[in-house]
Design a protein around this motif. Sequence first.
Motif, PDB file in Angstrom:
ATOM      1  N   ILE A 145     -51.452  43.078 -18.852  1.00  0.00           N
ATOM      2  CA  ILE A 145     -52.573  42.283 -18.776  1.00  0.00           C
ATOM      3  C   ILE A 145     -53.080  41.938 -19.890  1.00  0.00           C
ATOM      4  CG2 ILE A 145     -53.846  44.227 -18.350  1.00  0.00           C
ATOM      5  CD1 ILE A 145     -54.277  41.570 -16.152  1.00  0.00           C
ATOM      6  N   ASP A 146     -52.864  43.208 -20.902  1.00  0.00           N
ATOM      7  CA  ASP A 146     -53.533  42.841 -22.288  1.00  0.00           C
ATOM      8  C   ASP A 146     -52.798  41.594 -22.850  1.00  0.00           C
ATOM      9  OD1 ASP A 146     -55.291  44.939 -22.040  1.00  0.00           O
ATOM     10  OD2 ASP A 146     -54.074  46.439 -23.072  1.00  0.00           O
ATOM     11  N   ALA A 147     -51.531  41.399 -22.957  1.00  0.00           N
ATOM     12  CA  ALA A 147     -50.910  40.501 -23.436  1.00  0.00           C
ATOM     13  C   ALA A 147     -51.246  39.197 -22.735  1.00  0.00           C
ATOM     14  CB  ALA A 147     -49.336  40.744 -23.601  1.00  0.00           C
ATOM     15  N   ILE A 148     -51.767  39.003 -21.612  1.00  0.00           N
ATOM     16  CA  ILE A 148     -51.880  37.787 -20.916  1.00  0.00           C
ATOM     17  C   ILE A 148     -53.299  37.504 -21.197  1.00  0.00           C
ATOM     18  CG2 ILE A 148     -52.662  36.848 -18.767  1.00  0.00           C
ATOM     19  CD1 ILE A 148     -50.176  38.639 -17.745  1.00  0.00           C
ATOM     20  N   ILE A 149     -54.329  38.453 -21.643  1.00  0.00           N
ATOM     21  CA  ILE A 149     -55.690  38.163 -22.003  1.00  0.00           C
ATOM     22  C   ILE A 149     -55.694  37.542 -23.306  1.00  0.00           C
ATOM     23  CG2 ILE A 149     -57.921  39.172 -22.450  1.00  0.00           C
ATOM     24  CD1 ILE A 149     -57.538  41.011 -20.219  1.00  0.00           C
ATOM     25  N   GLU A 150     -54.917  38.003 -24.168  1.00  0.00           N
ATOM     26  CA  GLU A 150     -54.786  37.751 -25.409  1.00  0.00           C
ATOM     27  C   GLU A 150     -54.285  36.168 -25.307  1.00  0.00           C
ATOM     28  OE1 GLU A 150     -51.652  38.742 -29.376  1.00  0.00           O
ATOM     29  OE2 GLU A 150     -52.369  40.349 -27.800  1.00  0.00           O
ATOM     30  N   ALA A 151     -53.307  36.014 -24.571  1.00  0.00           N
ATOM     31  CA  ALA A 151     -52.830  34.385 -24.798  1.00  0.00           C
ATOM     32  C   ALA A 151     -53.686  33.517 -23.618  1.00  0.00           C
ATOM     33  CB  ALA A 151     -51.179  34.560 -23.994  1.00  0.00           C
ATOM     34  N   GLY A 152     -54.730  34.170 -23.096  1.00  0.00           N
ATOM     35  CA  GLY A 152     -55.504  33.218 -22.044  1.00  0.00           C
ATOM     36  C   GLY A 152     -55.812  31.780 -22.607  1.00  0.00           C
ATOM     37  N   PRO A 153     -56.275  31.504 -23.356  1.00  0.00           N
ATOM     38  CA  PRO A 153     -56.372  29.895 -23.871  1.00  0.00           C
ATOM     39  C   PRO A 153     -55.342  29.022 -23.692  1.00  0.00           C
ATOM     40  CG  PRO A 153     -57.445  31.469 -25.552  1.00  0.00           C
ATOM     41  CD  PRO A 153     -56.610  32.424 -24.721  1.00  0.00           C
ATOM     42  N   ALA A 154     -54.287  29.552 -24.225  1.00  0.00           N
ATOM     43  CA  ALA A 154     -52.885  28.820 -24.195  1.00  0.00           C
ATOM     44  C   ALA A 154     -52.493  28.934 -22.462  1.00  0.00           C
ATOM     45  CB  ALA A 154     -51.764  29.697 -24.658  1.00  0.00           C
ATOM     46  N   LEU A 155     -52.588  29.980 -21.705  1.00  0.00           N
ATOM     47  CA  LEU A 155     -52.393  29.818 -20.396  1.00  0.00           C
ATOM     48  C   LEU A 155     -53.146  29.060 -19.663  1.00  0.00           C
ATOM     49  CD1 LEU A 155     -50.283  31.627 -18.797  1.00  0.00           C
ATOM     50  CD2 LEU A 155     -52.109  33.348 -18.820  1.00  0.00           C
ATOM     51  N   ILE A 156     -54.483  28.928 -20.170  1.00  0.00           N
ATOM     52  CA  ILE A 156     -55.163  27.802 -19.324  1.00  0.00           C
ATOM     53  C   ILE A 156     -54.847  26.418 -19.654  1.00  0.00           C
ATOM     54  CG2 ILE A 156     -57.495  27.062 -18.942  1.00  0.00           C
ATOM     55  CD1 ILE A 156     -58.426  30.141 -19.320  1.00  0.00           C
ATOM     56  N   LEU A 157     -54.913  26.183 -20.995  1.00  0.00           N
ATOM     57  CA  LEU A 157     -54.704  24.847 -21.457  1.00  0.00           C
ATOM     58  C   LEU A 157     -53.370  24.253 -21.137  1.00  0.00           C
ATOM     59  CD1 LEU A 157     -56.345  24.983 -25.095  1.00  0.00           C
ATOM     60  CD2 LEU A 157     -57.043  23.697 -22.765  1.00  0.00           C
ATOM     61  N   GLN A 158     -52.172  25.054 -20.905  1.00  0.00           N
ATOM     62  CA  GLN A 158     -50.803  24.648 -20.829  1.00  0.00           C
ATOM     63  C   GLN A 158     -50.726  24.024 -19.194  1.00  0.00           C
ATOM     64  OE1 GLN A 158     -48.300  25.992 -18.557  1.00  0.00           O
ATOM     65  NE2 GLN A 158     -49.899  27.554 -17.881  1.00  0.00           N
ATOM     66  N   GLU A 159     -51.703  24.123 -18.589  1.00  0.00           N
ATOM     67  CA  GLU A 159     -52.007  23.542 -17.350  1.00  0.00           C
ATOM     68  C   GLU A 159     -52.149  22.021 -17.453  1.00  0.00           C
ATOM     69  OE1 GLU A 159     -51.451  24.637 -13.912  1.00  0.00           O
ATOM     70  OE2 GLU A 159     -50.969  26.651 -14.859  1.00  0.00           O
ATOM     71  N   ILE A 160     -52.933  21.744 -18.562  1.00  0.00           N
ATOM     72  CA  ILE A 160     -52.926  20.404 -18.955  1.00  0.00           C
ATOM     73  C   ILE A 160     -51.649  19.640 -19.378  1.00  0.00           C
ATOM     74  CG2 ILE A 160     -54.248  18.724 -20.295  1.00  0.00           C
ATOM     75  CD1 ILE A 160     -56.380  20.949 -20.577  1.00  0.00           C
ATOM     76  N   GLY A 161     -50.766  20.752 -19.840  1.00  0.00           N
ATOM     77  CA  GLY A 161     -49.645  20.008 -20.564  1.00  0.00           C
ATOM     78  C   GLY A 161     -48.493  19.592 -19.349  1.00  0.00           C
ATOM     79  N   ASN A 162     -49.002  19.757 -18.042  1.00  0.00           N
ATOM     80  CA  ASN A 162     -48.274  19.392 -16.880  1.00  0.00           C
ATOM     81  C   ASN A 162     -48.235  17.968 -16.965  1.00  0.00           C
ATOM     82  OD1 ASN A 162     -47.931  21.964 -16.359  1.00  0.00           O
ATOM     83  ND2 ASN A 162     -48.710  22.231 -14.475  1.00  0.00           N
ATOM     84  N   LEU A 163     -49.259  17.156 -17.454  1.00  0.00           N
ATOM     85  CA  LEU A 163     -49.553  15.797 -17.550  1.00  0.00           C
ATOM     86  C   LEU A 163     -48.131  15.066 -18.373  1.00  0.00           C
ATOM     87  CD1 LEU A 163     -53.432  15.507 -17.946  1.00  0.00           C
ATOM     88  CD2 LEU A 163     -52.003  15.097 -15.836  1.00  0.00           C
TER      89      LEU A 163
END
Lengths: 268, 165
Positions: free
Chosen positions: A98-116
């Motif tokens: 969970i710590d590593a995931i929160i740290e990578a949070g912005p990337a995790l959310i923005l990569q959803e846009i990368g699906n385009l």
Amino acid sequence: MPTSGVFEPRHLSLHVFVLAIVIVAEAIGIIRIPIGIAAIVLLPMLYAFAMGIALNPNITRATGRVLTPNVQKFAGAMITIAITPFVAKFGTTVGPQIDAIIEAGPALILQEIGNLGTIVVAFPIAVYVLRMGRETVGAVYSIDREPNLALVAEKYGLDSPEGAGVMGVYATGTLIGTFIFAVIPVLVHATGLFDIRALAMSCGVGSGSMLAACTGGLVTAEPENKDLILGLAGASNVLTYATGLYVGMFVALPLTQWLFRKARPDLY
Amino acid sequence: MQTTEHLKLDIEPVDERGIRVGETMLLLLIACVIGGVANYVSTGVGAAEAFPGMAILYVCSVLGLMLARFMPFYLPSVAWVSLIAIVITIPGVPGSEWVVAQVGKINFLSLATPALAYGGLALSSKEFAIARTSGWKIVIVAICVMLGTYLGSVVIADLTLRMFG
């Protein structure tokens, strides 16, 4: 889900087929085929799928006596049930990270846009190289798994050209998606250009079997980062459940349609 | 491509609220047993040792299905299953260390193998026919779609990680 009879002998024999396939597939185990700097990873799930197809009554007539269309329909329902413990297992890899995931949070959310990115790569190929018609819109706007298929069905109908496009990619993805997702991430990883966390979280973009194949390949390539890879991929997959349909509905599908109208005004 | 028009896939929108919980619990048990066998063949972890881990995954799955069925708002059962599994493994949650140790004995790849076996057996004549009549163009497009979706995510994720550390 059939309304009754799922515990009848024919339906129960389906599980015997699956058990036999699974034992053979796991006994063969993971095979690594080195190609230059990378290695293609063949996973037991790929053999299981291939054996399933080989025994499919549409390929091998003999099995049709047991695997009737009704039993096959039940097998379709069993996919969802059989993948659930896998989904649970994947969830348990997310919590500890969970710590590593929160740290990578912005990337995790923005990569959803990368699906385009599917539109960036597949749209020009479909329109300018392959000269495809309105099928393009349904085919390239998303990775075309079940929710995306439902969206096109609702907007255009599956008997429209757009519907033919989405169904073509859906059916092809069902047949070769696991294999593609076992190969591409490993090759991208071998370029050494990208953060392993980026490669891992992008594994969550498609179906459960694509997720499994993708992470399986990456873990084989970097076993020391296994927990991190699984945690990020699992988190990204959960996020895709939540956002995928909406990105498709409000961004990807309208955008693809607009691009197509610009590119081929003659077809509207 | 016009020939695909009569080949509609019958993918019904699955209303998970309609599923019978008892029947699904039994089928889930069958799936877990097959998954346990797959795990044994691949890792050598026997039934007794794998039992607590498989039981945890089974309970998560059943609870997720129940929540999807009885919650007043809709969220797919896989999302509930994930959320439960995530919460019980977050460090600091009582028992999380034990849970992580137990499910750690189950190989995640082995649990995907049965689903793909069912998948291969489930393919209908329509799905084969669609893939065949859609032709080589759609195969190329499908590969580009998967490549583009994956690469797009990788590039954006990588850039964001560089910016935010």
